[in-house]
Design a protein around this motif. Structure first.
Motif, PDB file in Angstrom:
ATOM      1  N   LYS A   1     -42.928 -46.915 -21.982  1.00  0.00           N
ATOM      2  CA  LYS A   1     -43.118 -46.666 -23.515  1.00  0.00           C
ATOM      3  C   LYS A   1     -42.026 -47.349 -24.509  1.00  0.00           C
ATOM      4  CE  LYS A   1     -44.088 -42.829 -26.489  1.00  0.00           C
ATOM      5  NZ  LYS A   1     -43.911 -41.253 -26.695  1.00  0.00           N
ATOM      6  N   ARG A   2     -40.877 -47.253 -23.776  1.00  0.00           N
ATOM      7  CA  ARG A   2     -39.675 -47.494 -24.603  1.00  0.00           C
ATOM      8  C   ARG A   2     -39.703 -49.199 -24.604  1.00  0.00           C
ATOM      9  NH1 ARG A   2     -34.152 -44.565 -23.227  1.00  0.00           N
ATOM     10  NH2 ARG A   2     -35.234 -42.928 -24.050  1.00  0.00           N
ATOM     11  N   TYR A   3     -40.149 -49.718 -23.893  1.00  0.00           N
ATOM     12  CA  TYR A   3     -39.743 -51.227 -23.654  1.00  0.00           C
ATOM     13  C   TYR A   3     -41.093 -52.364 -23.804  1.00  0.00           C
ATOM     14  CZ  TYR A   3     -34.888 -51.082 -22.945  1.00  0.00           C
ATOM     15  OH  TYR A   3     -33.381 -50.770 -23.162  1.00  0.00           O
ATOM     16  N   LYS A   4     -42.157 -51.659 -23.831  1.00  0.00           N
ATOM     17  CA  LYS A   4     -43.369 -52.519 -23.799  1.00  0.00           C
ATOM     18  C   LYS A   4     -43.379 -53.582 -24.955  1.00  0.00           C
ATOM     19  CE  LYS A   4     -46.858 -49.279 -25.255  1.00  0.00           C
ATOM     20  NZ  LYS A   4     -48.046 -48.614 -24.845  1.00  0.00           N
ATOM     21  N   ASP A   5     -43.318 -53.079 -26.020  1.00  0.00           N
ATOM     22  CA  ASP A   5     -43.399 -53.551 -27.510  1.00  0.00           C
ATOM     23  C   ASP A   5     -42.134 -54.532 -27.560  1.00  0.00           C
ATOM     24  OD1 ASP A   5     -45.857 -52.719 -27.841  1.00  0.00           O
ATOM     25  OD2 ASP A   5     -45.553 -50.921 -29.011  1.00  0.00           O
ATOM     26  N   PRO A   6     -40.958 -54.167 -27.378  1.00  0.00           N
ATOM     27  CA  PRO A   6     -39.915 -55.239 -27.466  1.00  0.00           C
ATOM     28  C   PRO A   6     -40.114 -56.061 -26.737  1.00  0.00           C
ATOM     29  CG  PRO A   6     -38.984 -52.983 -27.450  1.00  0.00           C
ATOM     30  CD  PRO A   6     -40.444 -52.728 -27.164  1.00  0.00           C
ATOM     31  N   LEU A   7     -40.425 -56.011 -25.386  1.00  0.00           N
ATOM     32  CA  LEU A   7     -40.608 -57.131 -24.349  1.00  0.00           C
ATOM     33  C   LEU A   7     -41.727 -57.975 -24.802  1.00  0.00           C
ATOM     34  CD1 LEU A   7     -40.100 -55.624 -20.840  1.00  0.00           C
ATOM     35  CD2 LEU A   7     -38.735 -57.188 -21.755  1.00  0.00           C
ATOM     36  N   LEU A   8     -42.770 -57.378 -25.393  1.00  0.00           N
ATOM     37  CA  LEU A   8     -44.045 -58.234 -25.895  1.00  0.00           C
ATOM     38  C   LEU A   8     -43.477 -59.297 -26.712  1.00  0.00           C
ATOM     39  CD1 LEU A   8     -47.338 -58.493 -25.520  1.00  0.00           C
ATOM     40  CD2 LEU A   8     -47.115 -57.104 -27.672  1.00  0.00           C
ATOM     41  N   ASN A   9     -42.814 -58.616 -27.879  1.00  0.00           N
ATOM     42  CA  ASN A   9     -42.321 -59.731 -28.848  1.00  0.00           C
ATOM     43  C   ASN A   9     -41.610 -60.781 -28.378  1.00  0.00           C
ATOM     44  OD1 ASN A   9     -43.296 -58.648 -31.597  1.00  0.00           O
ATOM     45  ND2 ASN A   9     -42.843 -56.907 -30.493  1.00  0.00           N
ATOM     46  N   PHE A  10     -40.645 -60.422 -27.428  1.00  0.00           N
ATOM     47  CA  PHE A  10     -39.677 -61.404 -26.671  1.00  0.00           C
ATOM     48  C   PHE A  10     -40.471 -62.266 -26.008  1.00  0.00           C
ATOM     49  CE2 PHE A  10     -37.180 -62.244 -22.657  1.00  0.00           C
ATOM     50  CZ  PHE A  10     -36.288 -63.184 -23.382  1.00  0.00           C
ATOM     51  N   VAL A  11     -41.311 -62.019 -25.111  1.00  0.00           N
ATOM     52  CA  VAL A  11     -41.971 -62.874 -24.600  1.00  0.00           C
ATOM     53  C   VAL A  11     -42.861 -63.791 -25.430  1.00  0.00           C
ATOM     54  CG1 VAL A  11     -43.540 -63.391 -22.368  1.00  0.00           C
ATOM     55  CG2 VAL A  11     -41.857 -61.505 -22.255  1.00  0.00           C
TER      56      VAL A  11
ATOM     57  N   THR B   1     -33.467 -54.583 -35.534  1.00  0.00           N
ATOM     58  CA  THR B   1     -33.761 -55.217 -34.257  1.00  0.00           C
ATOM     59  C   THR B   1     -35.111 -54.666 -33.747  1.00  0.00           C
ATOM     60  OG1 THR B   1     -32.654 -53.574 -32.992  1.00  0.00           O
ATOM     61  CG2 THR B   1     -31.273 -55.527 -33.761  1.00  0.00           C
ATOM     62  N   SER B   2     -35.424 -55.319 -32.906  1.00  0.00           N
ATOM     63  CA  SER B   2     -36.913 -54.738 -32.393  1.00  0.00           C
ATOM     64  C   SER B   2     -36.736 -54.238 -30.705  1.00  0.00           C
ATOM     65  CB  SER B   2     -37.969 -55.746 -32.359  1.00  0.00           C
ATOM     66  OG  SER B   2     -37.627 -56.999 -31.658  1.00  0.00           O
ATOM     67  N   ARG B   3     -35.570 -53.973 -30.367  1.00  0.00           N
ATOM     68  CA  ARG B   3     -35.283 -53.397 -28.953  1.00  0.00           C
ATOM     69  C   ARG B   3     -35.560 -51.912 -28.954  1.00  0.00           C
ATOM     70  NH1 ARG B   3     -29.841 -54.391 -27.147  1.00  0.00           N
ATOM     71  NH2 ARG B   3     -29.067 -54.745 -29.094  1.00  0.00           N
ATOM     72  N   GLY B   4     -36.327 -51.725 -27.980  1.00  0.00           N
ATOM     73  CA  GLY B   4     -36.911 -50.197 -27.789  1.00  0.00           C
ATOM     74  C   GLY B   4     -35.879 -49.006 -27.952  1.00  0.00           C
ATOM     75  N   ASN B   5     -34.665 -49.241 -27.189  1.00  0.00           N
ATOM     76  CA  ASN B   5     -33.687 -48.001 -26.969  1.00  0.00           C
ATOM     77  C   ASN B   5     -33.348 -47.437 -28.418  1.00  0.00           C
ATOM     78  OD1 ASN B   5     -32.326 -46.522 -25.471  1.00  0.00           O
ATOM     79  ND2 ASN B   5     -30.993 -47.867 -24.899  1.00  0.00           N
TER      80      ASN B   5
END
Lengths: 185, 211
Positions: free
Chosen positions: B42-52, B2-6
């Protein structure tokens, strides 16, 4: 055909291992017999795998700086009041007030409301100023709690007092102007 | 997977060091700890970017929306209550912003007949490394899959990205998009079937090539 469609609905659950044991057994049996279902399940599985392995993208290097700048800019920005919103609310309130006065005009002295004597018996203040002789209060106050809000002409008050002496009359009585004239000494 | 941050943070970081949970971080941030907010970014910027990005198909717009998402988290930090997971909350914000952007784009398209496909125009291709041929194939496949995702109706698109790209559970997706669990499952299944229809040529070619 119907059974095949039903099985298609189970593909995702089968791949996610969320089917209950009996349905899973039924699905696996259908997989062994139905070539189309097998192909479909295989492709969906591949899709799932491909989606899970799509390349990942990263935010640009200045993302954090841009975000921080934006937050600071917002904190330093002067507070702006939503003028349009207030203007709209005020004009709406003004319209409501105008409508209220149109629907509820001030009643004149000769209006039928003024001719109704509905106050209980008791002492009435004498009012000589015709402008202030408007029926501005309710007339349902008890005889002991009269507070002077029910203002009537002296003649009306007298007529009412006379009528209240007659025990055969009801407590609340309507007197018109003609009757008042007749009772005048 | 998965690409989620946590999860990535837990796995990739120093394994001896226990990372604070998202909920701990937002709680610290609510009490005024700005560093906790930085960690969440830091944790969420990339996963959110991929989602959006997968939802809109435009990397530049996706980054703007991710920034807007964090800005709203910053501004409305006190609205978060610990009854829900932080990831659910932030993905709901990002998803709503992405849907708004999609609607805005549709309205805009009514007036503009000629519009370059954002997918074609804005994707920054990553550096090709190791096996160039494999990398090129991967990029092409990625683009084809993205195109097929773009062709899905938004309600299918959102669930398939959350489920298969981001790796959320059905229950989490149900909380994020505020739709019953059964509906989520049904949408995921239908989205997968639609995608396999649109991309069947891709997998048939791969099959032929391999055999």
């Amino acid at each position: 055909m119907g059974d095949s469609d039903r099985m298609k609905r189970y593909i995702s659950d089968y791949l996610d291992h969320t089917l209950d044991p009996s349905t899973q057994k039924e699905f696996e049996h259908a997989l062994g017999e139905n070539e189309e279902l097998r192909t479909l399940t295989d492709r969906v599985s591949q899709i799932r795998h491909s989606l899970g392995n799509l390349r990942t993208y990263h935010c640009s290097g200045n993302f954090n700086v841009a975000l921080r700048e934006r937050i600071i800019r917002d904190q330093n920005a002067p507070v702006r009041y939503p003028v349009k919103k207030y203007a709209l609310s005020l004009s709406f309130a003004a319209v409501l007030i105008v409508i209220f006065f149109i629907l509820n005009p001030f009643t004149s002295e000769d209006s039928p409301e003024m001719q109704q004597i509905t106050a209980p018996s008791g002492q009435y203040p004498q009012v000589n100023n015709p402008a202030s002789m408007r029926n501005i209060g309710t007339s349902n106050a008890g005889s002991g709690s009269y507070n002077g809000t029910d203002i009537k002409t002296l003649d009306e008050a007298k007529a009412y007092t006379d009528s209240s002496r007659d025990k055969s009359l009801p407590e609340m009585r309507q007197v018109d102007k003609k009757e008042i004239k007749e009772t005048r000494p | 997977m998965t690409s989620r941050g946590n999860e990535n943070i837990y796995l990739k970081g120093n394994e001896n060091k226990v990372q604070p949970s998202d909920e701990e971080l937002i709680s610290r941030f609510q009490q005024g700890d700005a560093y906790a907010f930085d960690l969440l970014v830091k944790r969420y910027k990339d996963p959110l970017l991929n989602f959006v990005y997968r939802f809109l198909g435009d990397l530049v717009e996706a980054e703007d929306i991710v920034q807007e998402t964090f800005y709203r988290v910053y501004k409305n930090k006190h609205y978060y209550k610990e009854v829900a997971k932080f990831s659910t909350w932030i993905y709901t914000i990002a998803g709503n912003l992405a849907k708004t952007e999609l609607r805005r784009r549709k309205r805009k398209r009514v007036f503009s007949i000629h519009k370059d496909s954002p997918t074609e125009k804005d994707i920054e291709l990553p550096d090709i490394s190791e096996d160039p041929e494999k990398e090129v194939n991967s990029v092409i496949t990625d683009k084809l899959i993205q195109k097929a995702i773009n062709n899905l109706p938004p309600k299918f698109r959102q669930v398939i990205i959350l489920r298969d790209v981001q790796g959320f559970s059905y229950e989490e997706i149900s909380s994020i998009i505020k739709v019953p669990l059964g509906t989520v499952k049904s949408r995921v299944n239908r989205a997968r079937l639609r995608l396999q229809e649109d991309l069947s040529y891709l997998y048939d070619d791969v099959k032929d090539f391999v055999t």
